[in-house]
Design a protein around this motif. Sequence first.
Motif, PDB file in Angstrom:
ATOM      1  N   ASN A  95       0.859  -1.198   0.000  1.00  0.00           N
ATOM      2  CA  ASN A  95       0.000   0.000   0.000  1.00  0.00           C
ATOM      3  C   ASN A  95       0.890   1.241   0.000  1.00  0.00           C
ATOM      4  O   ASN A  95       0.714   2.157   0.782  1.00  0.00           O
ATOM      5  CB  ASN A  95      -0.909  -0.036   1.237  1.00  0.00           C
ATOM      6  CG  ASN A  95      -2.089   0.907   1.117  1.00  0.00           C
ATOM      7  OD1 ASN A  95      -2.621   1.103   0.037  1.00  0.00           O
ATOM      8  ND2 ASN A  95      -2.485   1.509   2.229  1.00  0.00           N
ATOM      9  N   GLY A  99       1.269   1.289  -5.253  1.00  0.00           N
ATOM     10  CA  GLY A  99       0.202   0.345  -4.921  1.00  0.00           C
ATOM     11  C   GLY A  99      -1.144   1.053  -4.784  1.00  0.00           C
ATOM     12  O   GLY A  99      -2.168   0.557  -5.242  1.00  0.00           O
ATOM     13  N   ALA A 103      -3.645  -0.806  -7.300  1.00  0.00           N
ATOM     14  CA  ALA A 103      -4.516  -1.831  -6.708  1.00  0.00           C
ATOM     15  C   ALA A 103      -6.009  -1.525  -6.916  1.00  0.00           C
ATOM     16  O   ALA A 103      -6.764  -2.422  -7.316  1.00  0.00           O
ATOM     17  CB  ALA A 103      -4.178  -2.028  -5.230  1.00  0.00           C
ATOM     18  N   SER A 153      -3.781  -4.976  -0.216  1.00  0.00           N
ATOM     19  CA  SER A 153      -2.713  -3.994  -0.322  1.00  0.00           C
ATOM     20  C   SER A 153      -2.164  -3.798   1.095  1.00  0.00           C
ATOM     21  O   SER A 153      -2.835  -3.282   1.974  1.00  0.00           O
ATOM     22  CB  SER A 153      -3.336  -2.717  -0.901  1.00  0.00           C
ATOM     23  OG  SER A 153      -2.379  -1.809  -1.242  1.00  0.00           O
TER      24      SER A 153
END
Lengths: 321, 247
Positions: A95, A99, A103, A153
């Motif tokens: 994350n 990301g 994501a 994530s």
Amino acid sequence: MVLVFIDQADGHVKKASYEVLSYGAKVAEQLGTTAEGVVLGAVPADQLAALGKYGVKKIHHVANDALNHFDAQVFTKVIAQVAQAAGSKVIIFSNNVDGKAIAPRLAARLRAGLVPGAVALPETANGFMVKKNVFSGKAFATYTINSDIKIISLNPNSYQVTEGSGTAEVAPFNATVDAPKVKIKAVNKASGEVPLSEAEVVVSGGRGLKGPDNWALIENLAHALGAATACSRPVADEHWRPHHEHVGQTGLTIAPNLYIAVGISGAIQHLAGVNRSKVIVVINKDPEAPFFKAADYGIVGDAFEVIPKITEAVKKLKGMA
Amino acid sequence: MKILVCISKTPDTTAKIAFTDNNTKFAQDNVQWIINPYDEWYALVRAIELKEKDPSTVLHLINVGGADAEPVIRKALALGGDEAIRVNTTSTDSFYIASQIAEVARQGNYDLIFTGKETIDFNGSSIGGMVAELLDMPYVSLAIKFELNGTTATITREIEGGEEICEVNLPVVVSCQKGMAEQRIPNMKGIMGARTKPLKVLEPVAADTLTTVSSFGLPPAKAGVKLIPAENAADLVRLLHEEAKII
Ligand SMILES: Cc1cc2nc3c(=O)[nH]c(=O)nc-3n(C[C@H](O)[C@H](O)[C@H](O)COP(=O)(O)OP(=O)(O)OC[C@H]3O[C@@H](n4cnc5c(N)ncnc54)[C@H](O)[C@@H]3O)c2cc1C
Ligand SMILES: Nc1ncnc2c1ncn2[C@@H]1O[C@H](COP(=O)(O)O)[C@@H](O)[C@H]1O
């Protein structure tokens, strides 16, 4: 199969990627399946094979020149092709900055439920449940993912890297790569510094430092510790420090192993960005400063006297003095 | 030029975080609701500035939420914007919410869609990316600066340890954070004007719910601070090394 997105910059695998690799390998083990990785852009083959140490058997490598620069839209389509070809049921991201951009796009593209900011391994005994931080670190929530494909994530610094042995098979993947619509014009990176979001130790200064000229105090300690520097919001607002150092509810959220707060009162909005740090040290001349309530170690004292002593002691410990 | 700004409603930053119903619901008693700070200070204010520069700009706000979000939507309209749209649902699934925003965006043909960096309650940072994918538009996340030159946007975004400047042709979805604009306080004229601005309520379109919240929890309390006398400041280093084993 569990697919792990391995984030890289300028041909170097990012630290956050080792965390997601270790995490992904564990998730695969839990589900009785294998973990594989996907890398976009140019990275030396030996570096890729070495990722096997973190538990992945195979790396899908899409080494198209158009992927050396990040574009969330282009990256998403490529990862979706790999995920579909490999039959991935669980896809894992860090994350981090990239990301957070890819994501959610991939989740929408694959109609996959996403848990962004996961902090623990999923519970898979009864459904598929993932714990994540909510309310800016003041609480957590357990989400159930209902879809066939699941995306997690993982928050940086929330999973211990486990290094074993082994090499991964590097499999070139031929993907259709669109021309990016986002054109990168310039990159400004403070070179040689530890990026704040990846730092294990962070030294942070607040308004108690009185002005930008006093920041050598913070920088010297950070340097001795190999730490990144951060600051409270008013410090960034008054341009004492660059805004990307601002941590808190409206700034960066970090979770280093050690957070040293110097001359910061510990307002709830500041805590929201740092309260997931493993150990918090507070140095403040006011014994009533609210930050002490969230601290593991504290010194009530004047930063201008205390910090040089600490810096000296660190240098001694590390054999730098 | 048409801009859509996504507005969410969140508890005030100082709200007490507690849960009820066997830890399945956020305790809403005595909670003050505000516009999510990223949406208000950065996304909305930057959009208002773009409209001030080019008054022909049409600026719409969207919220996906129940009727209880209306006071927050009116507050946003008091800052600026021509009209607001509320999609009437209380879903908390990001994909479901993003699907609603994407549908309104498709109908309205917006050139620019702004979201906040993240909501301060859910911390998803995901609605913008999902909307962009559903509309097959480019997405620039974590923007700290946004300039428009005709139909080309120059955007500075955060990357690890620095920033990146990029250029993209509209339409684009941008998630906004600190640096985009300075916080504004609504004035009396804005507050009065907001009462009569249109606030359209639409019913949601069908979309999947891919995630549900099963339970909430609070982190364990800290053991308490260990204080070290200032004269022995060097002791801190020893404790961090020997006791906490962190350096
Ligand atoms: C909606 C909202 C969002 C916000 N988001 C954030 C955020 O993301 N991040 C953030 O940081 N803030 C945020 N704030 C601001 C926050 O409420 C505080 O105002 C801010 O964190 C205070 O910064 P500070 O601790 O540096 O300064 P102060 O509160 O002024 O504290 C300075 C501290 O330094 C100490 N001190 C003074 N001299 C010395 C000395 N010589 N030696 C040692 N200690 C000394 C003082 O005792 C005091 O505790 C937000 C506020 C709001 C309303
Ligand atoms: N219910 C909602 N209605 C409108 N916009 C929303 C809603 N939820 C989130 N957003 C927007 O999406 C951004 C990111 O939210 P999140 O992905 O939930 O962290 C927010 O800052 C808002 O701009």
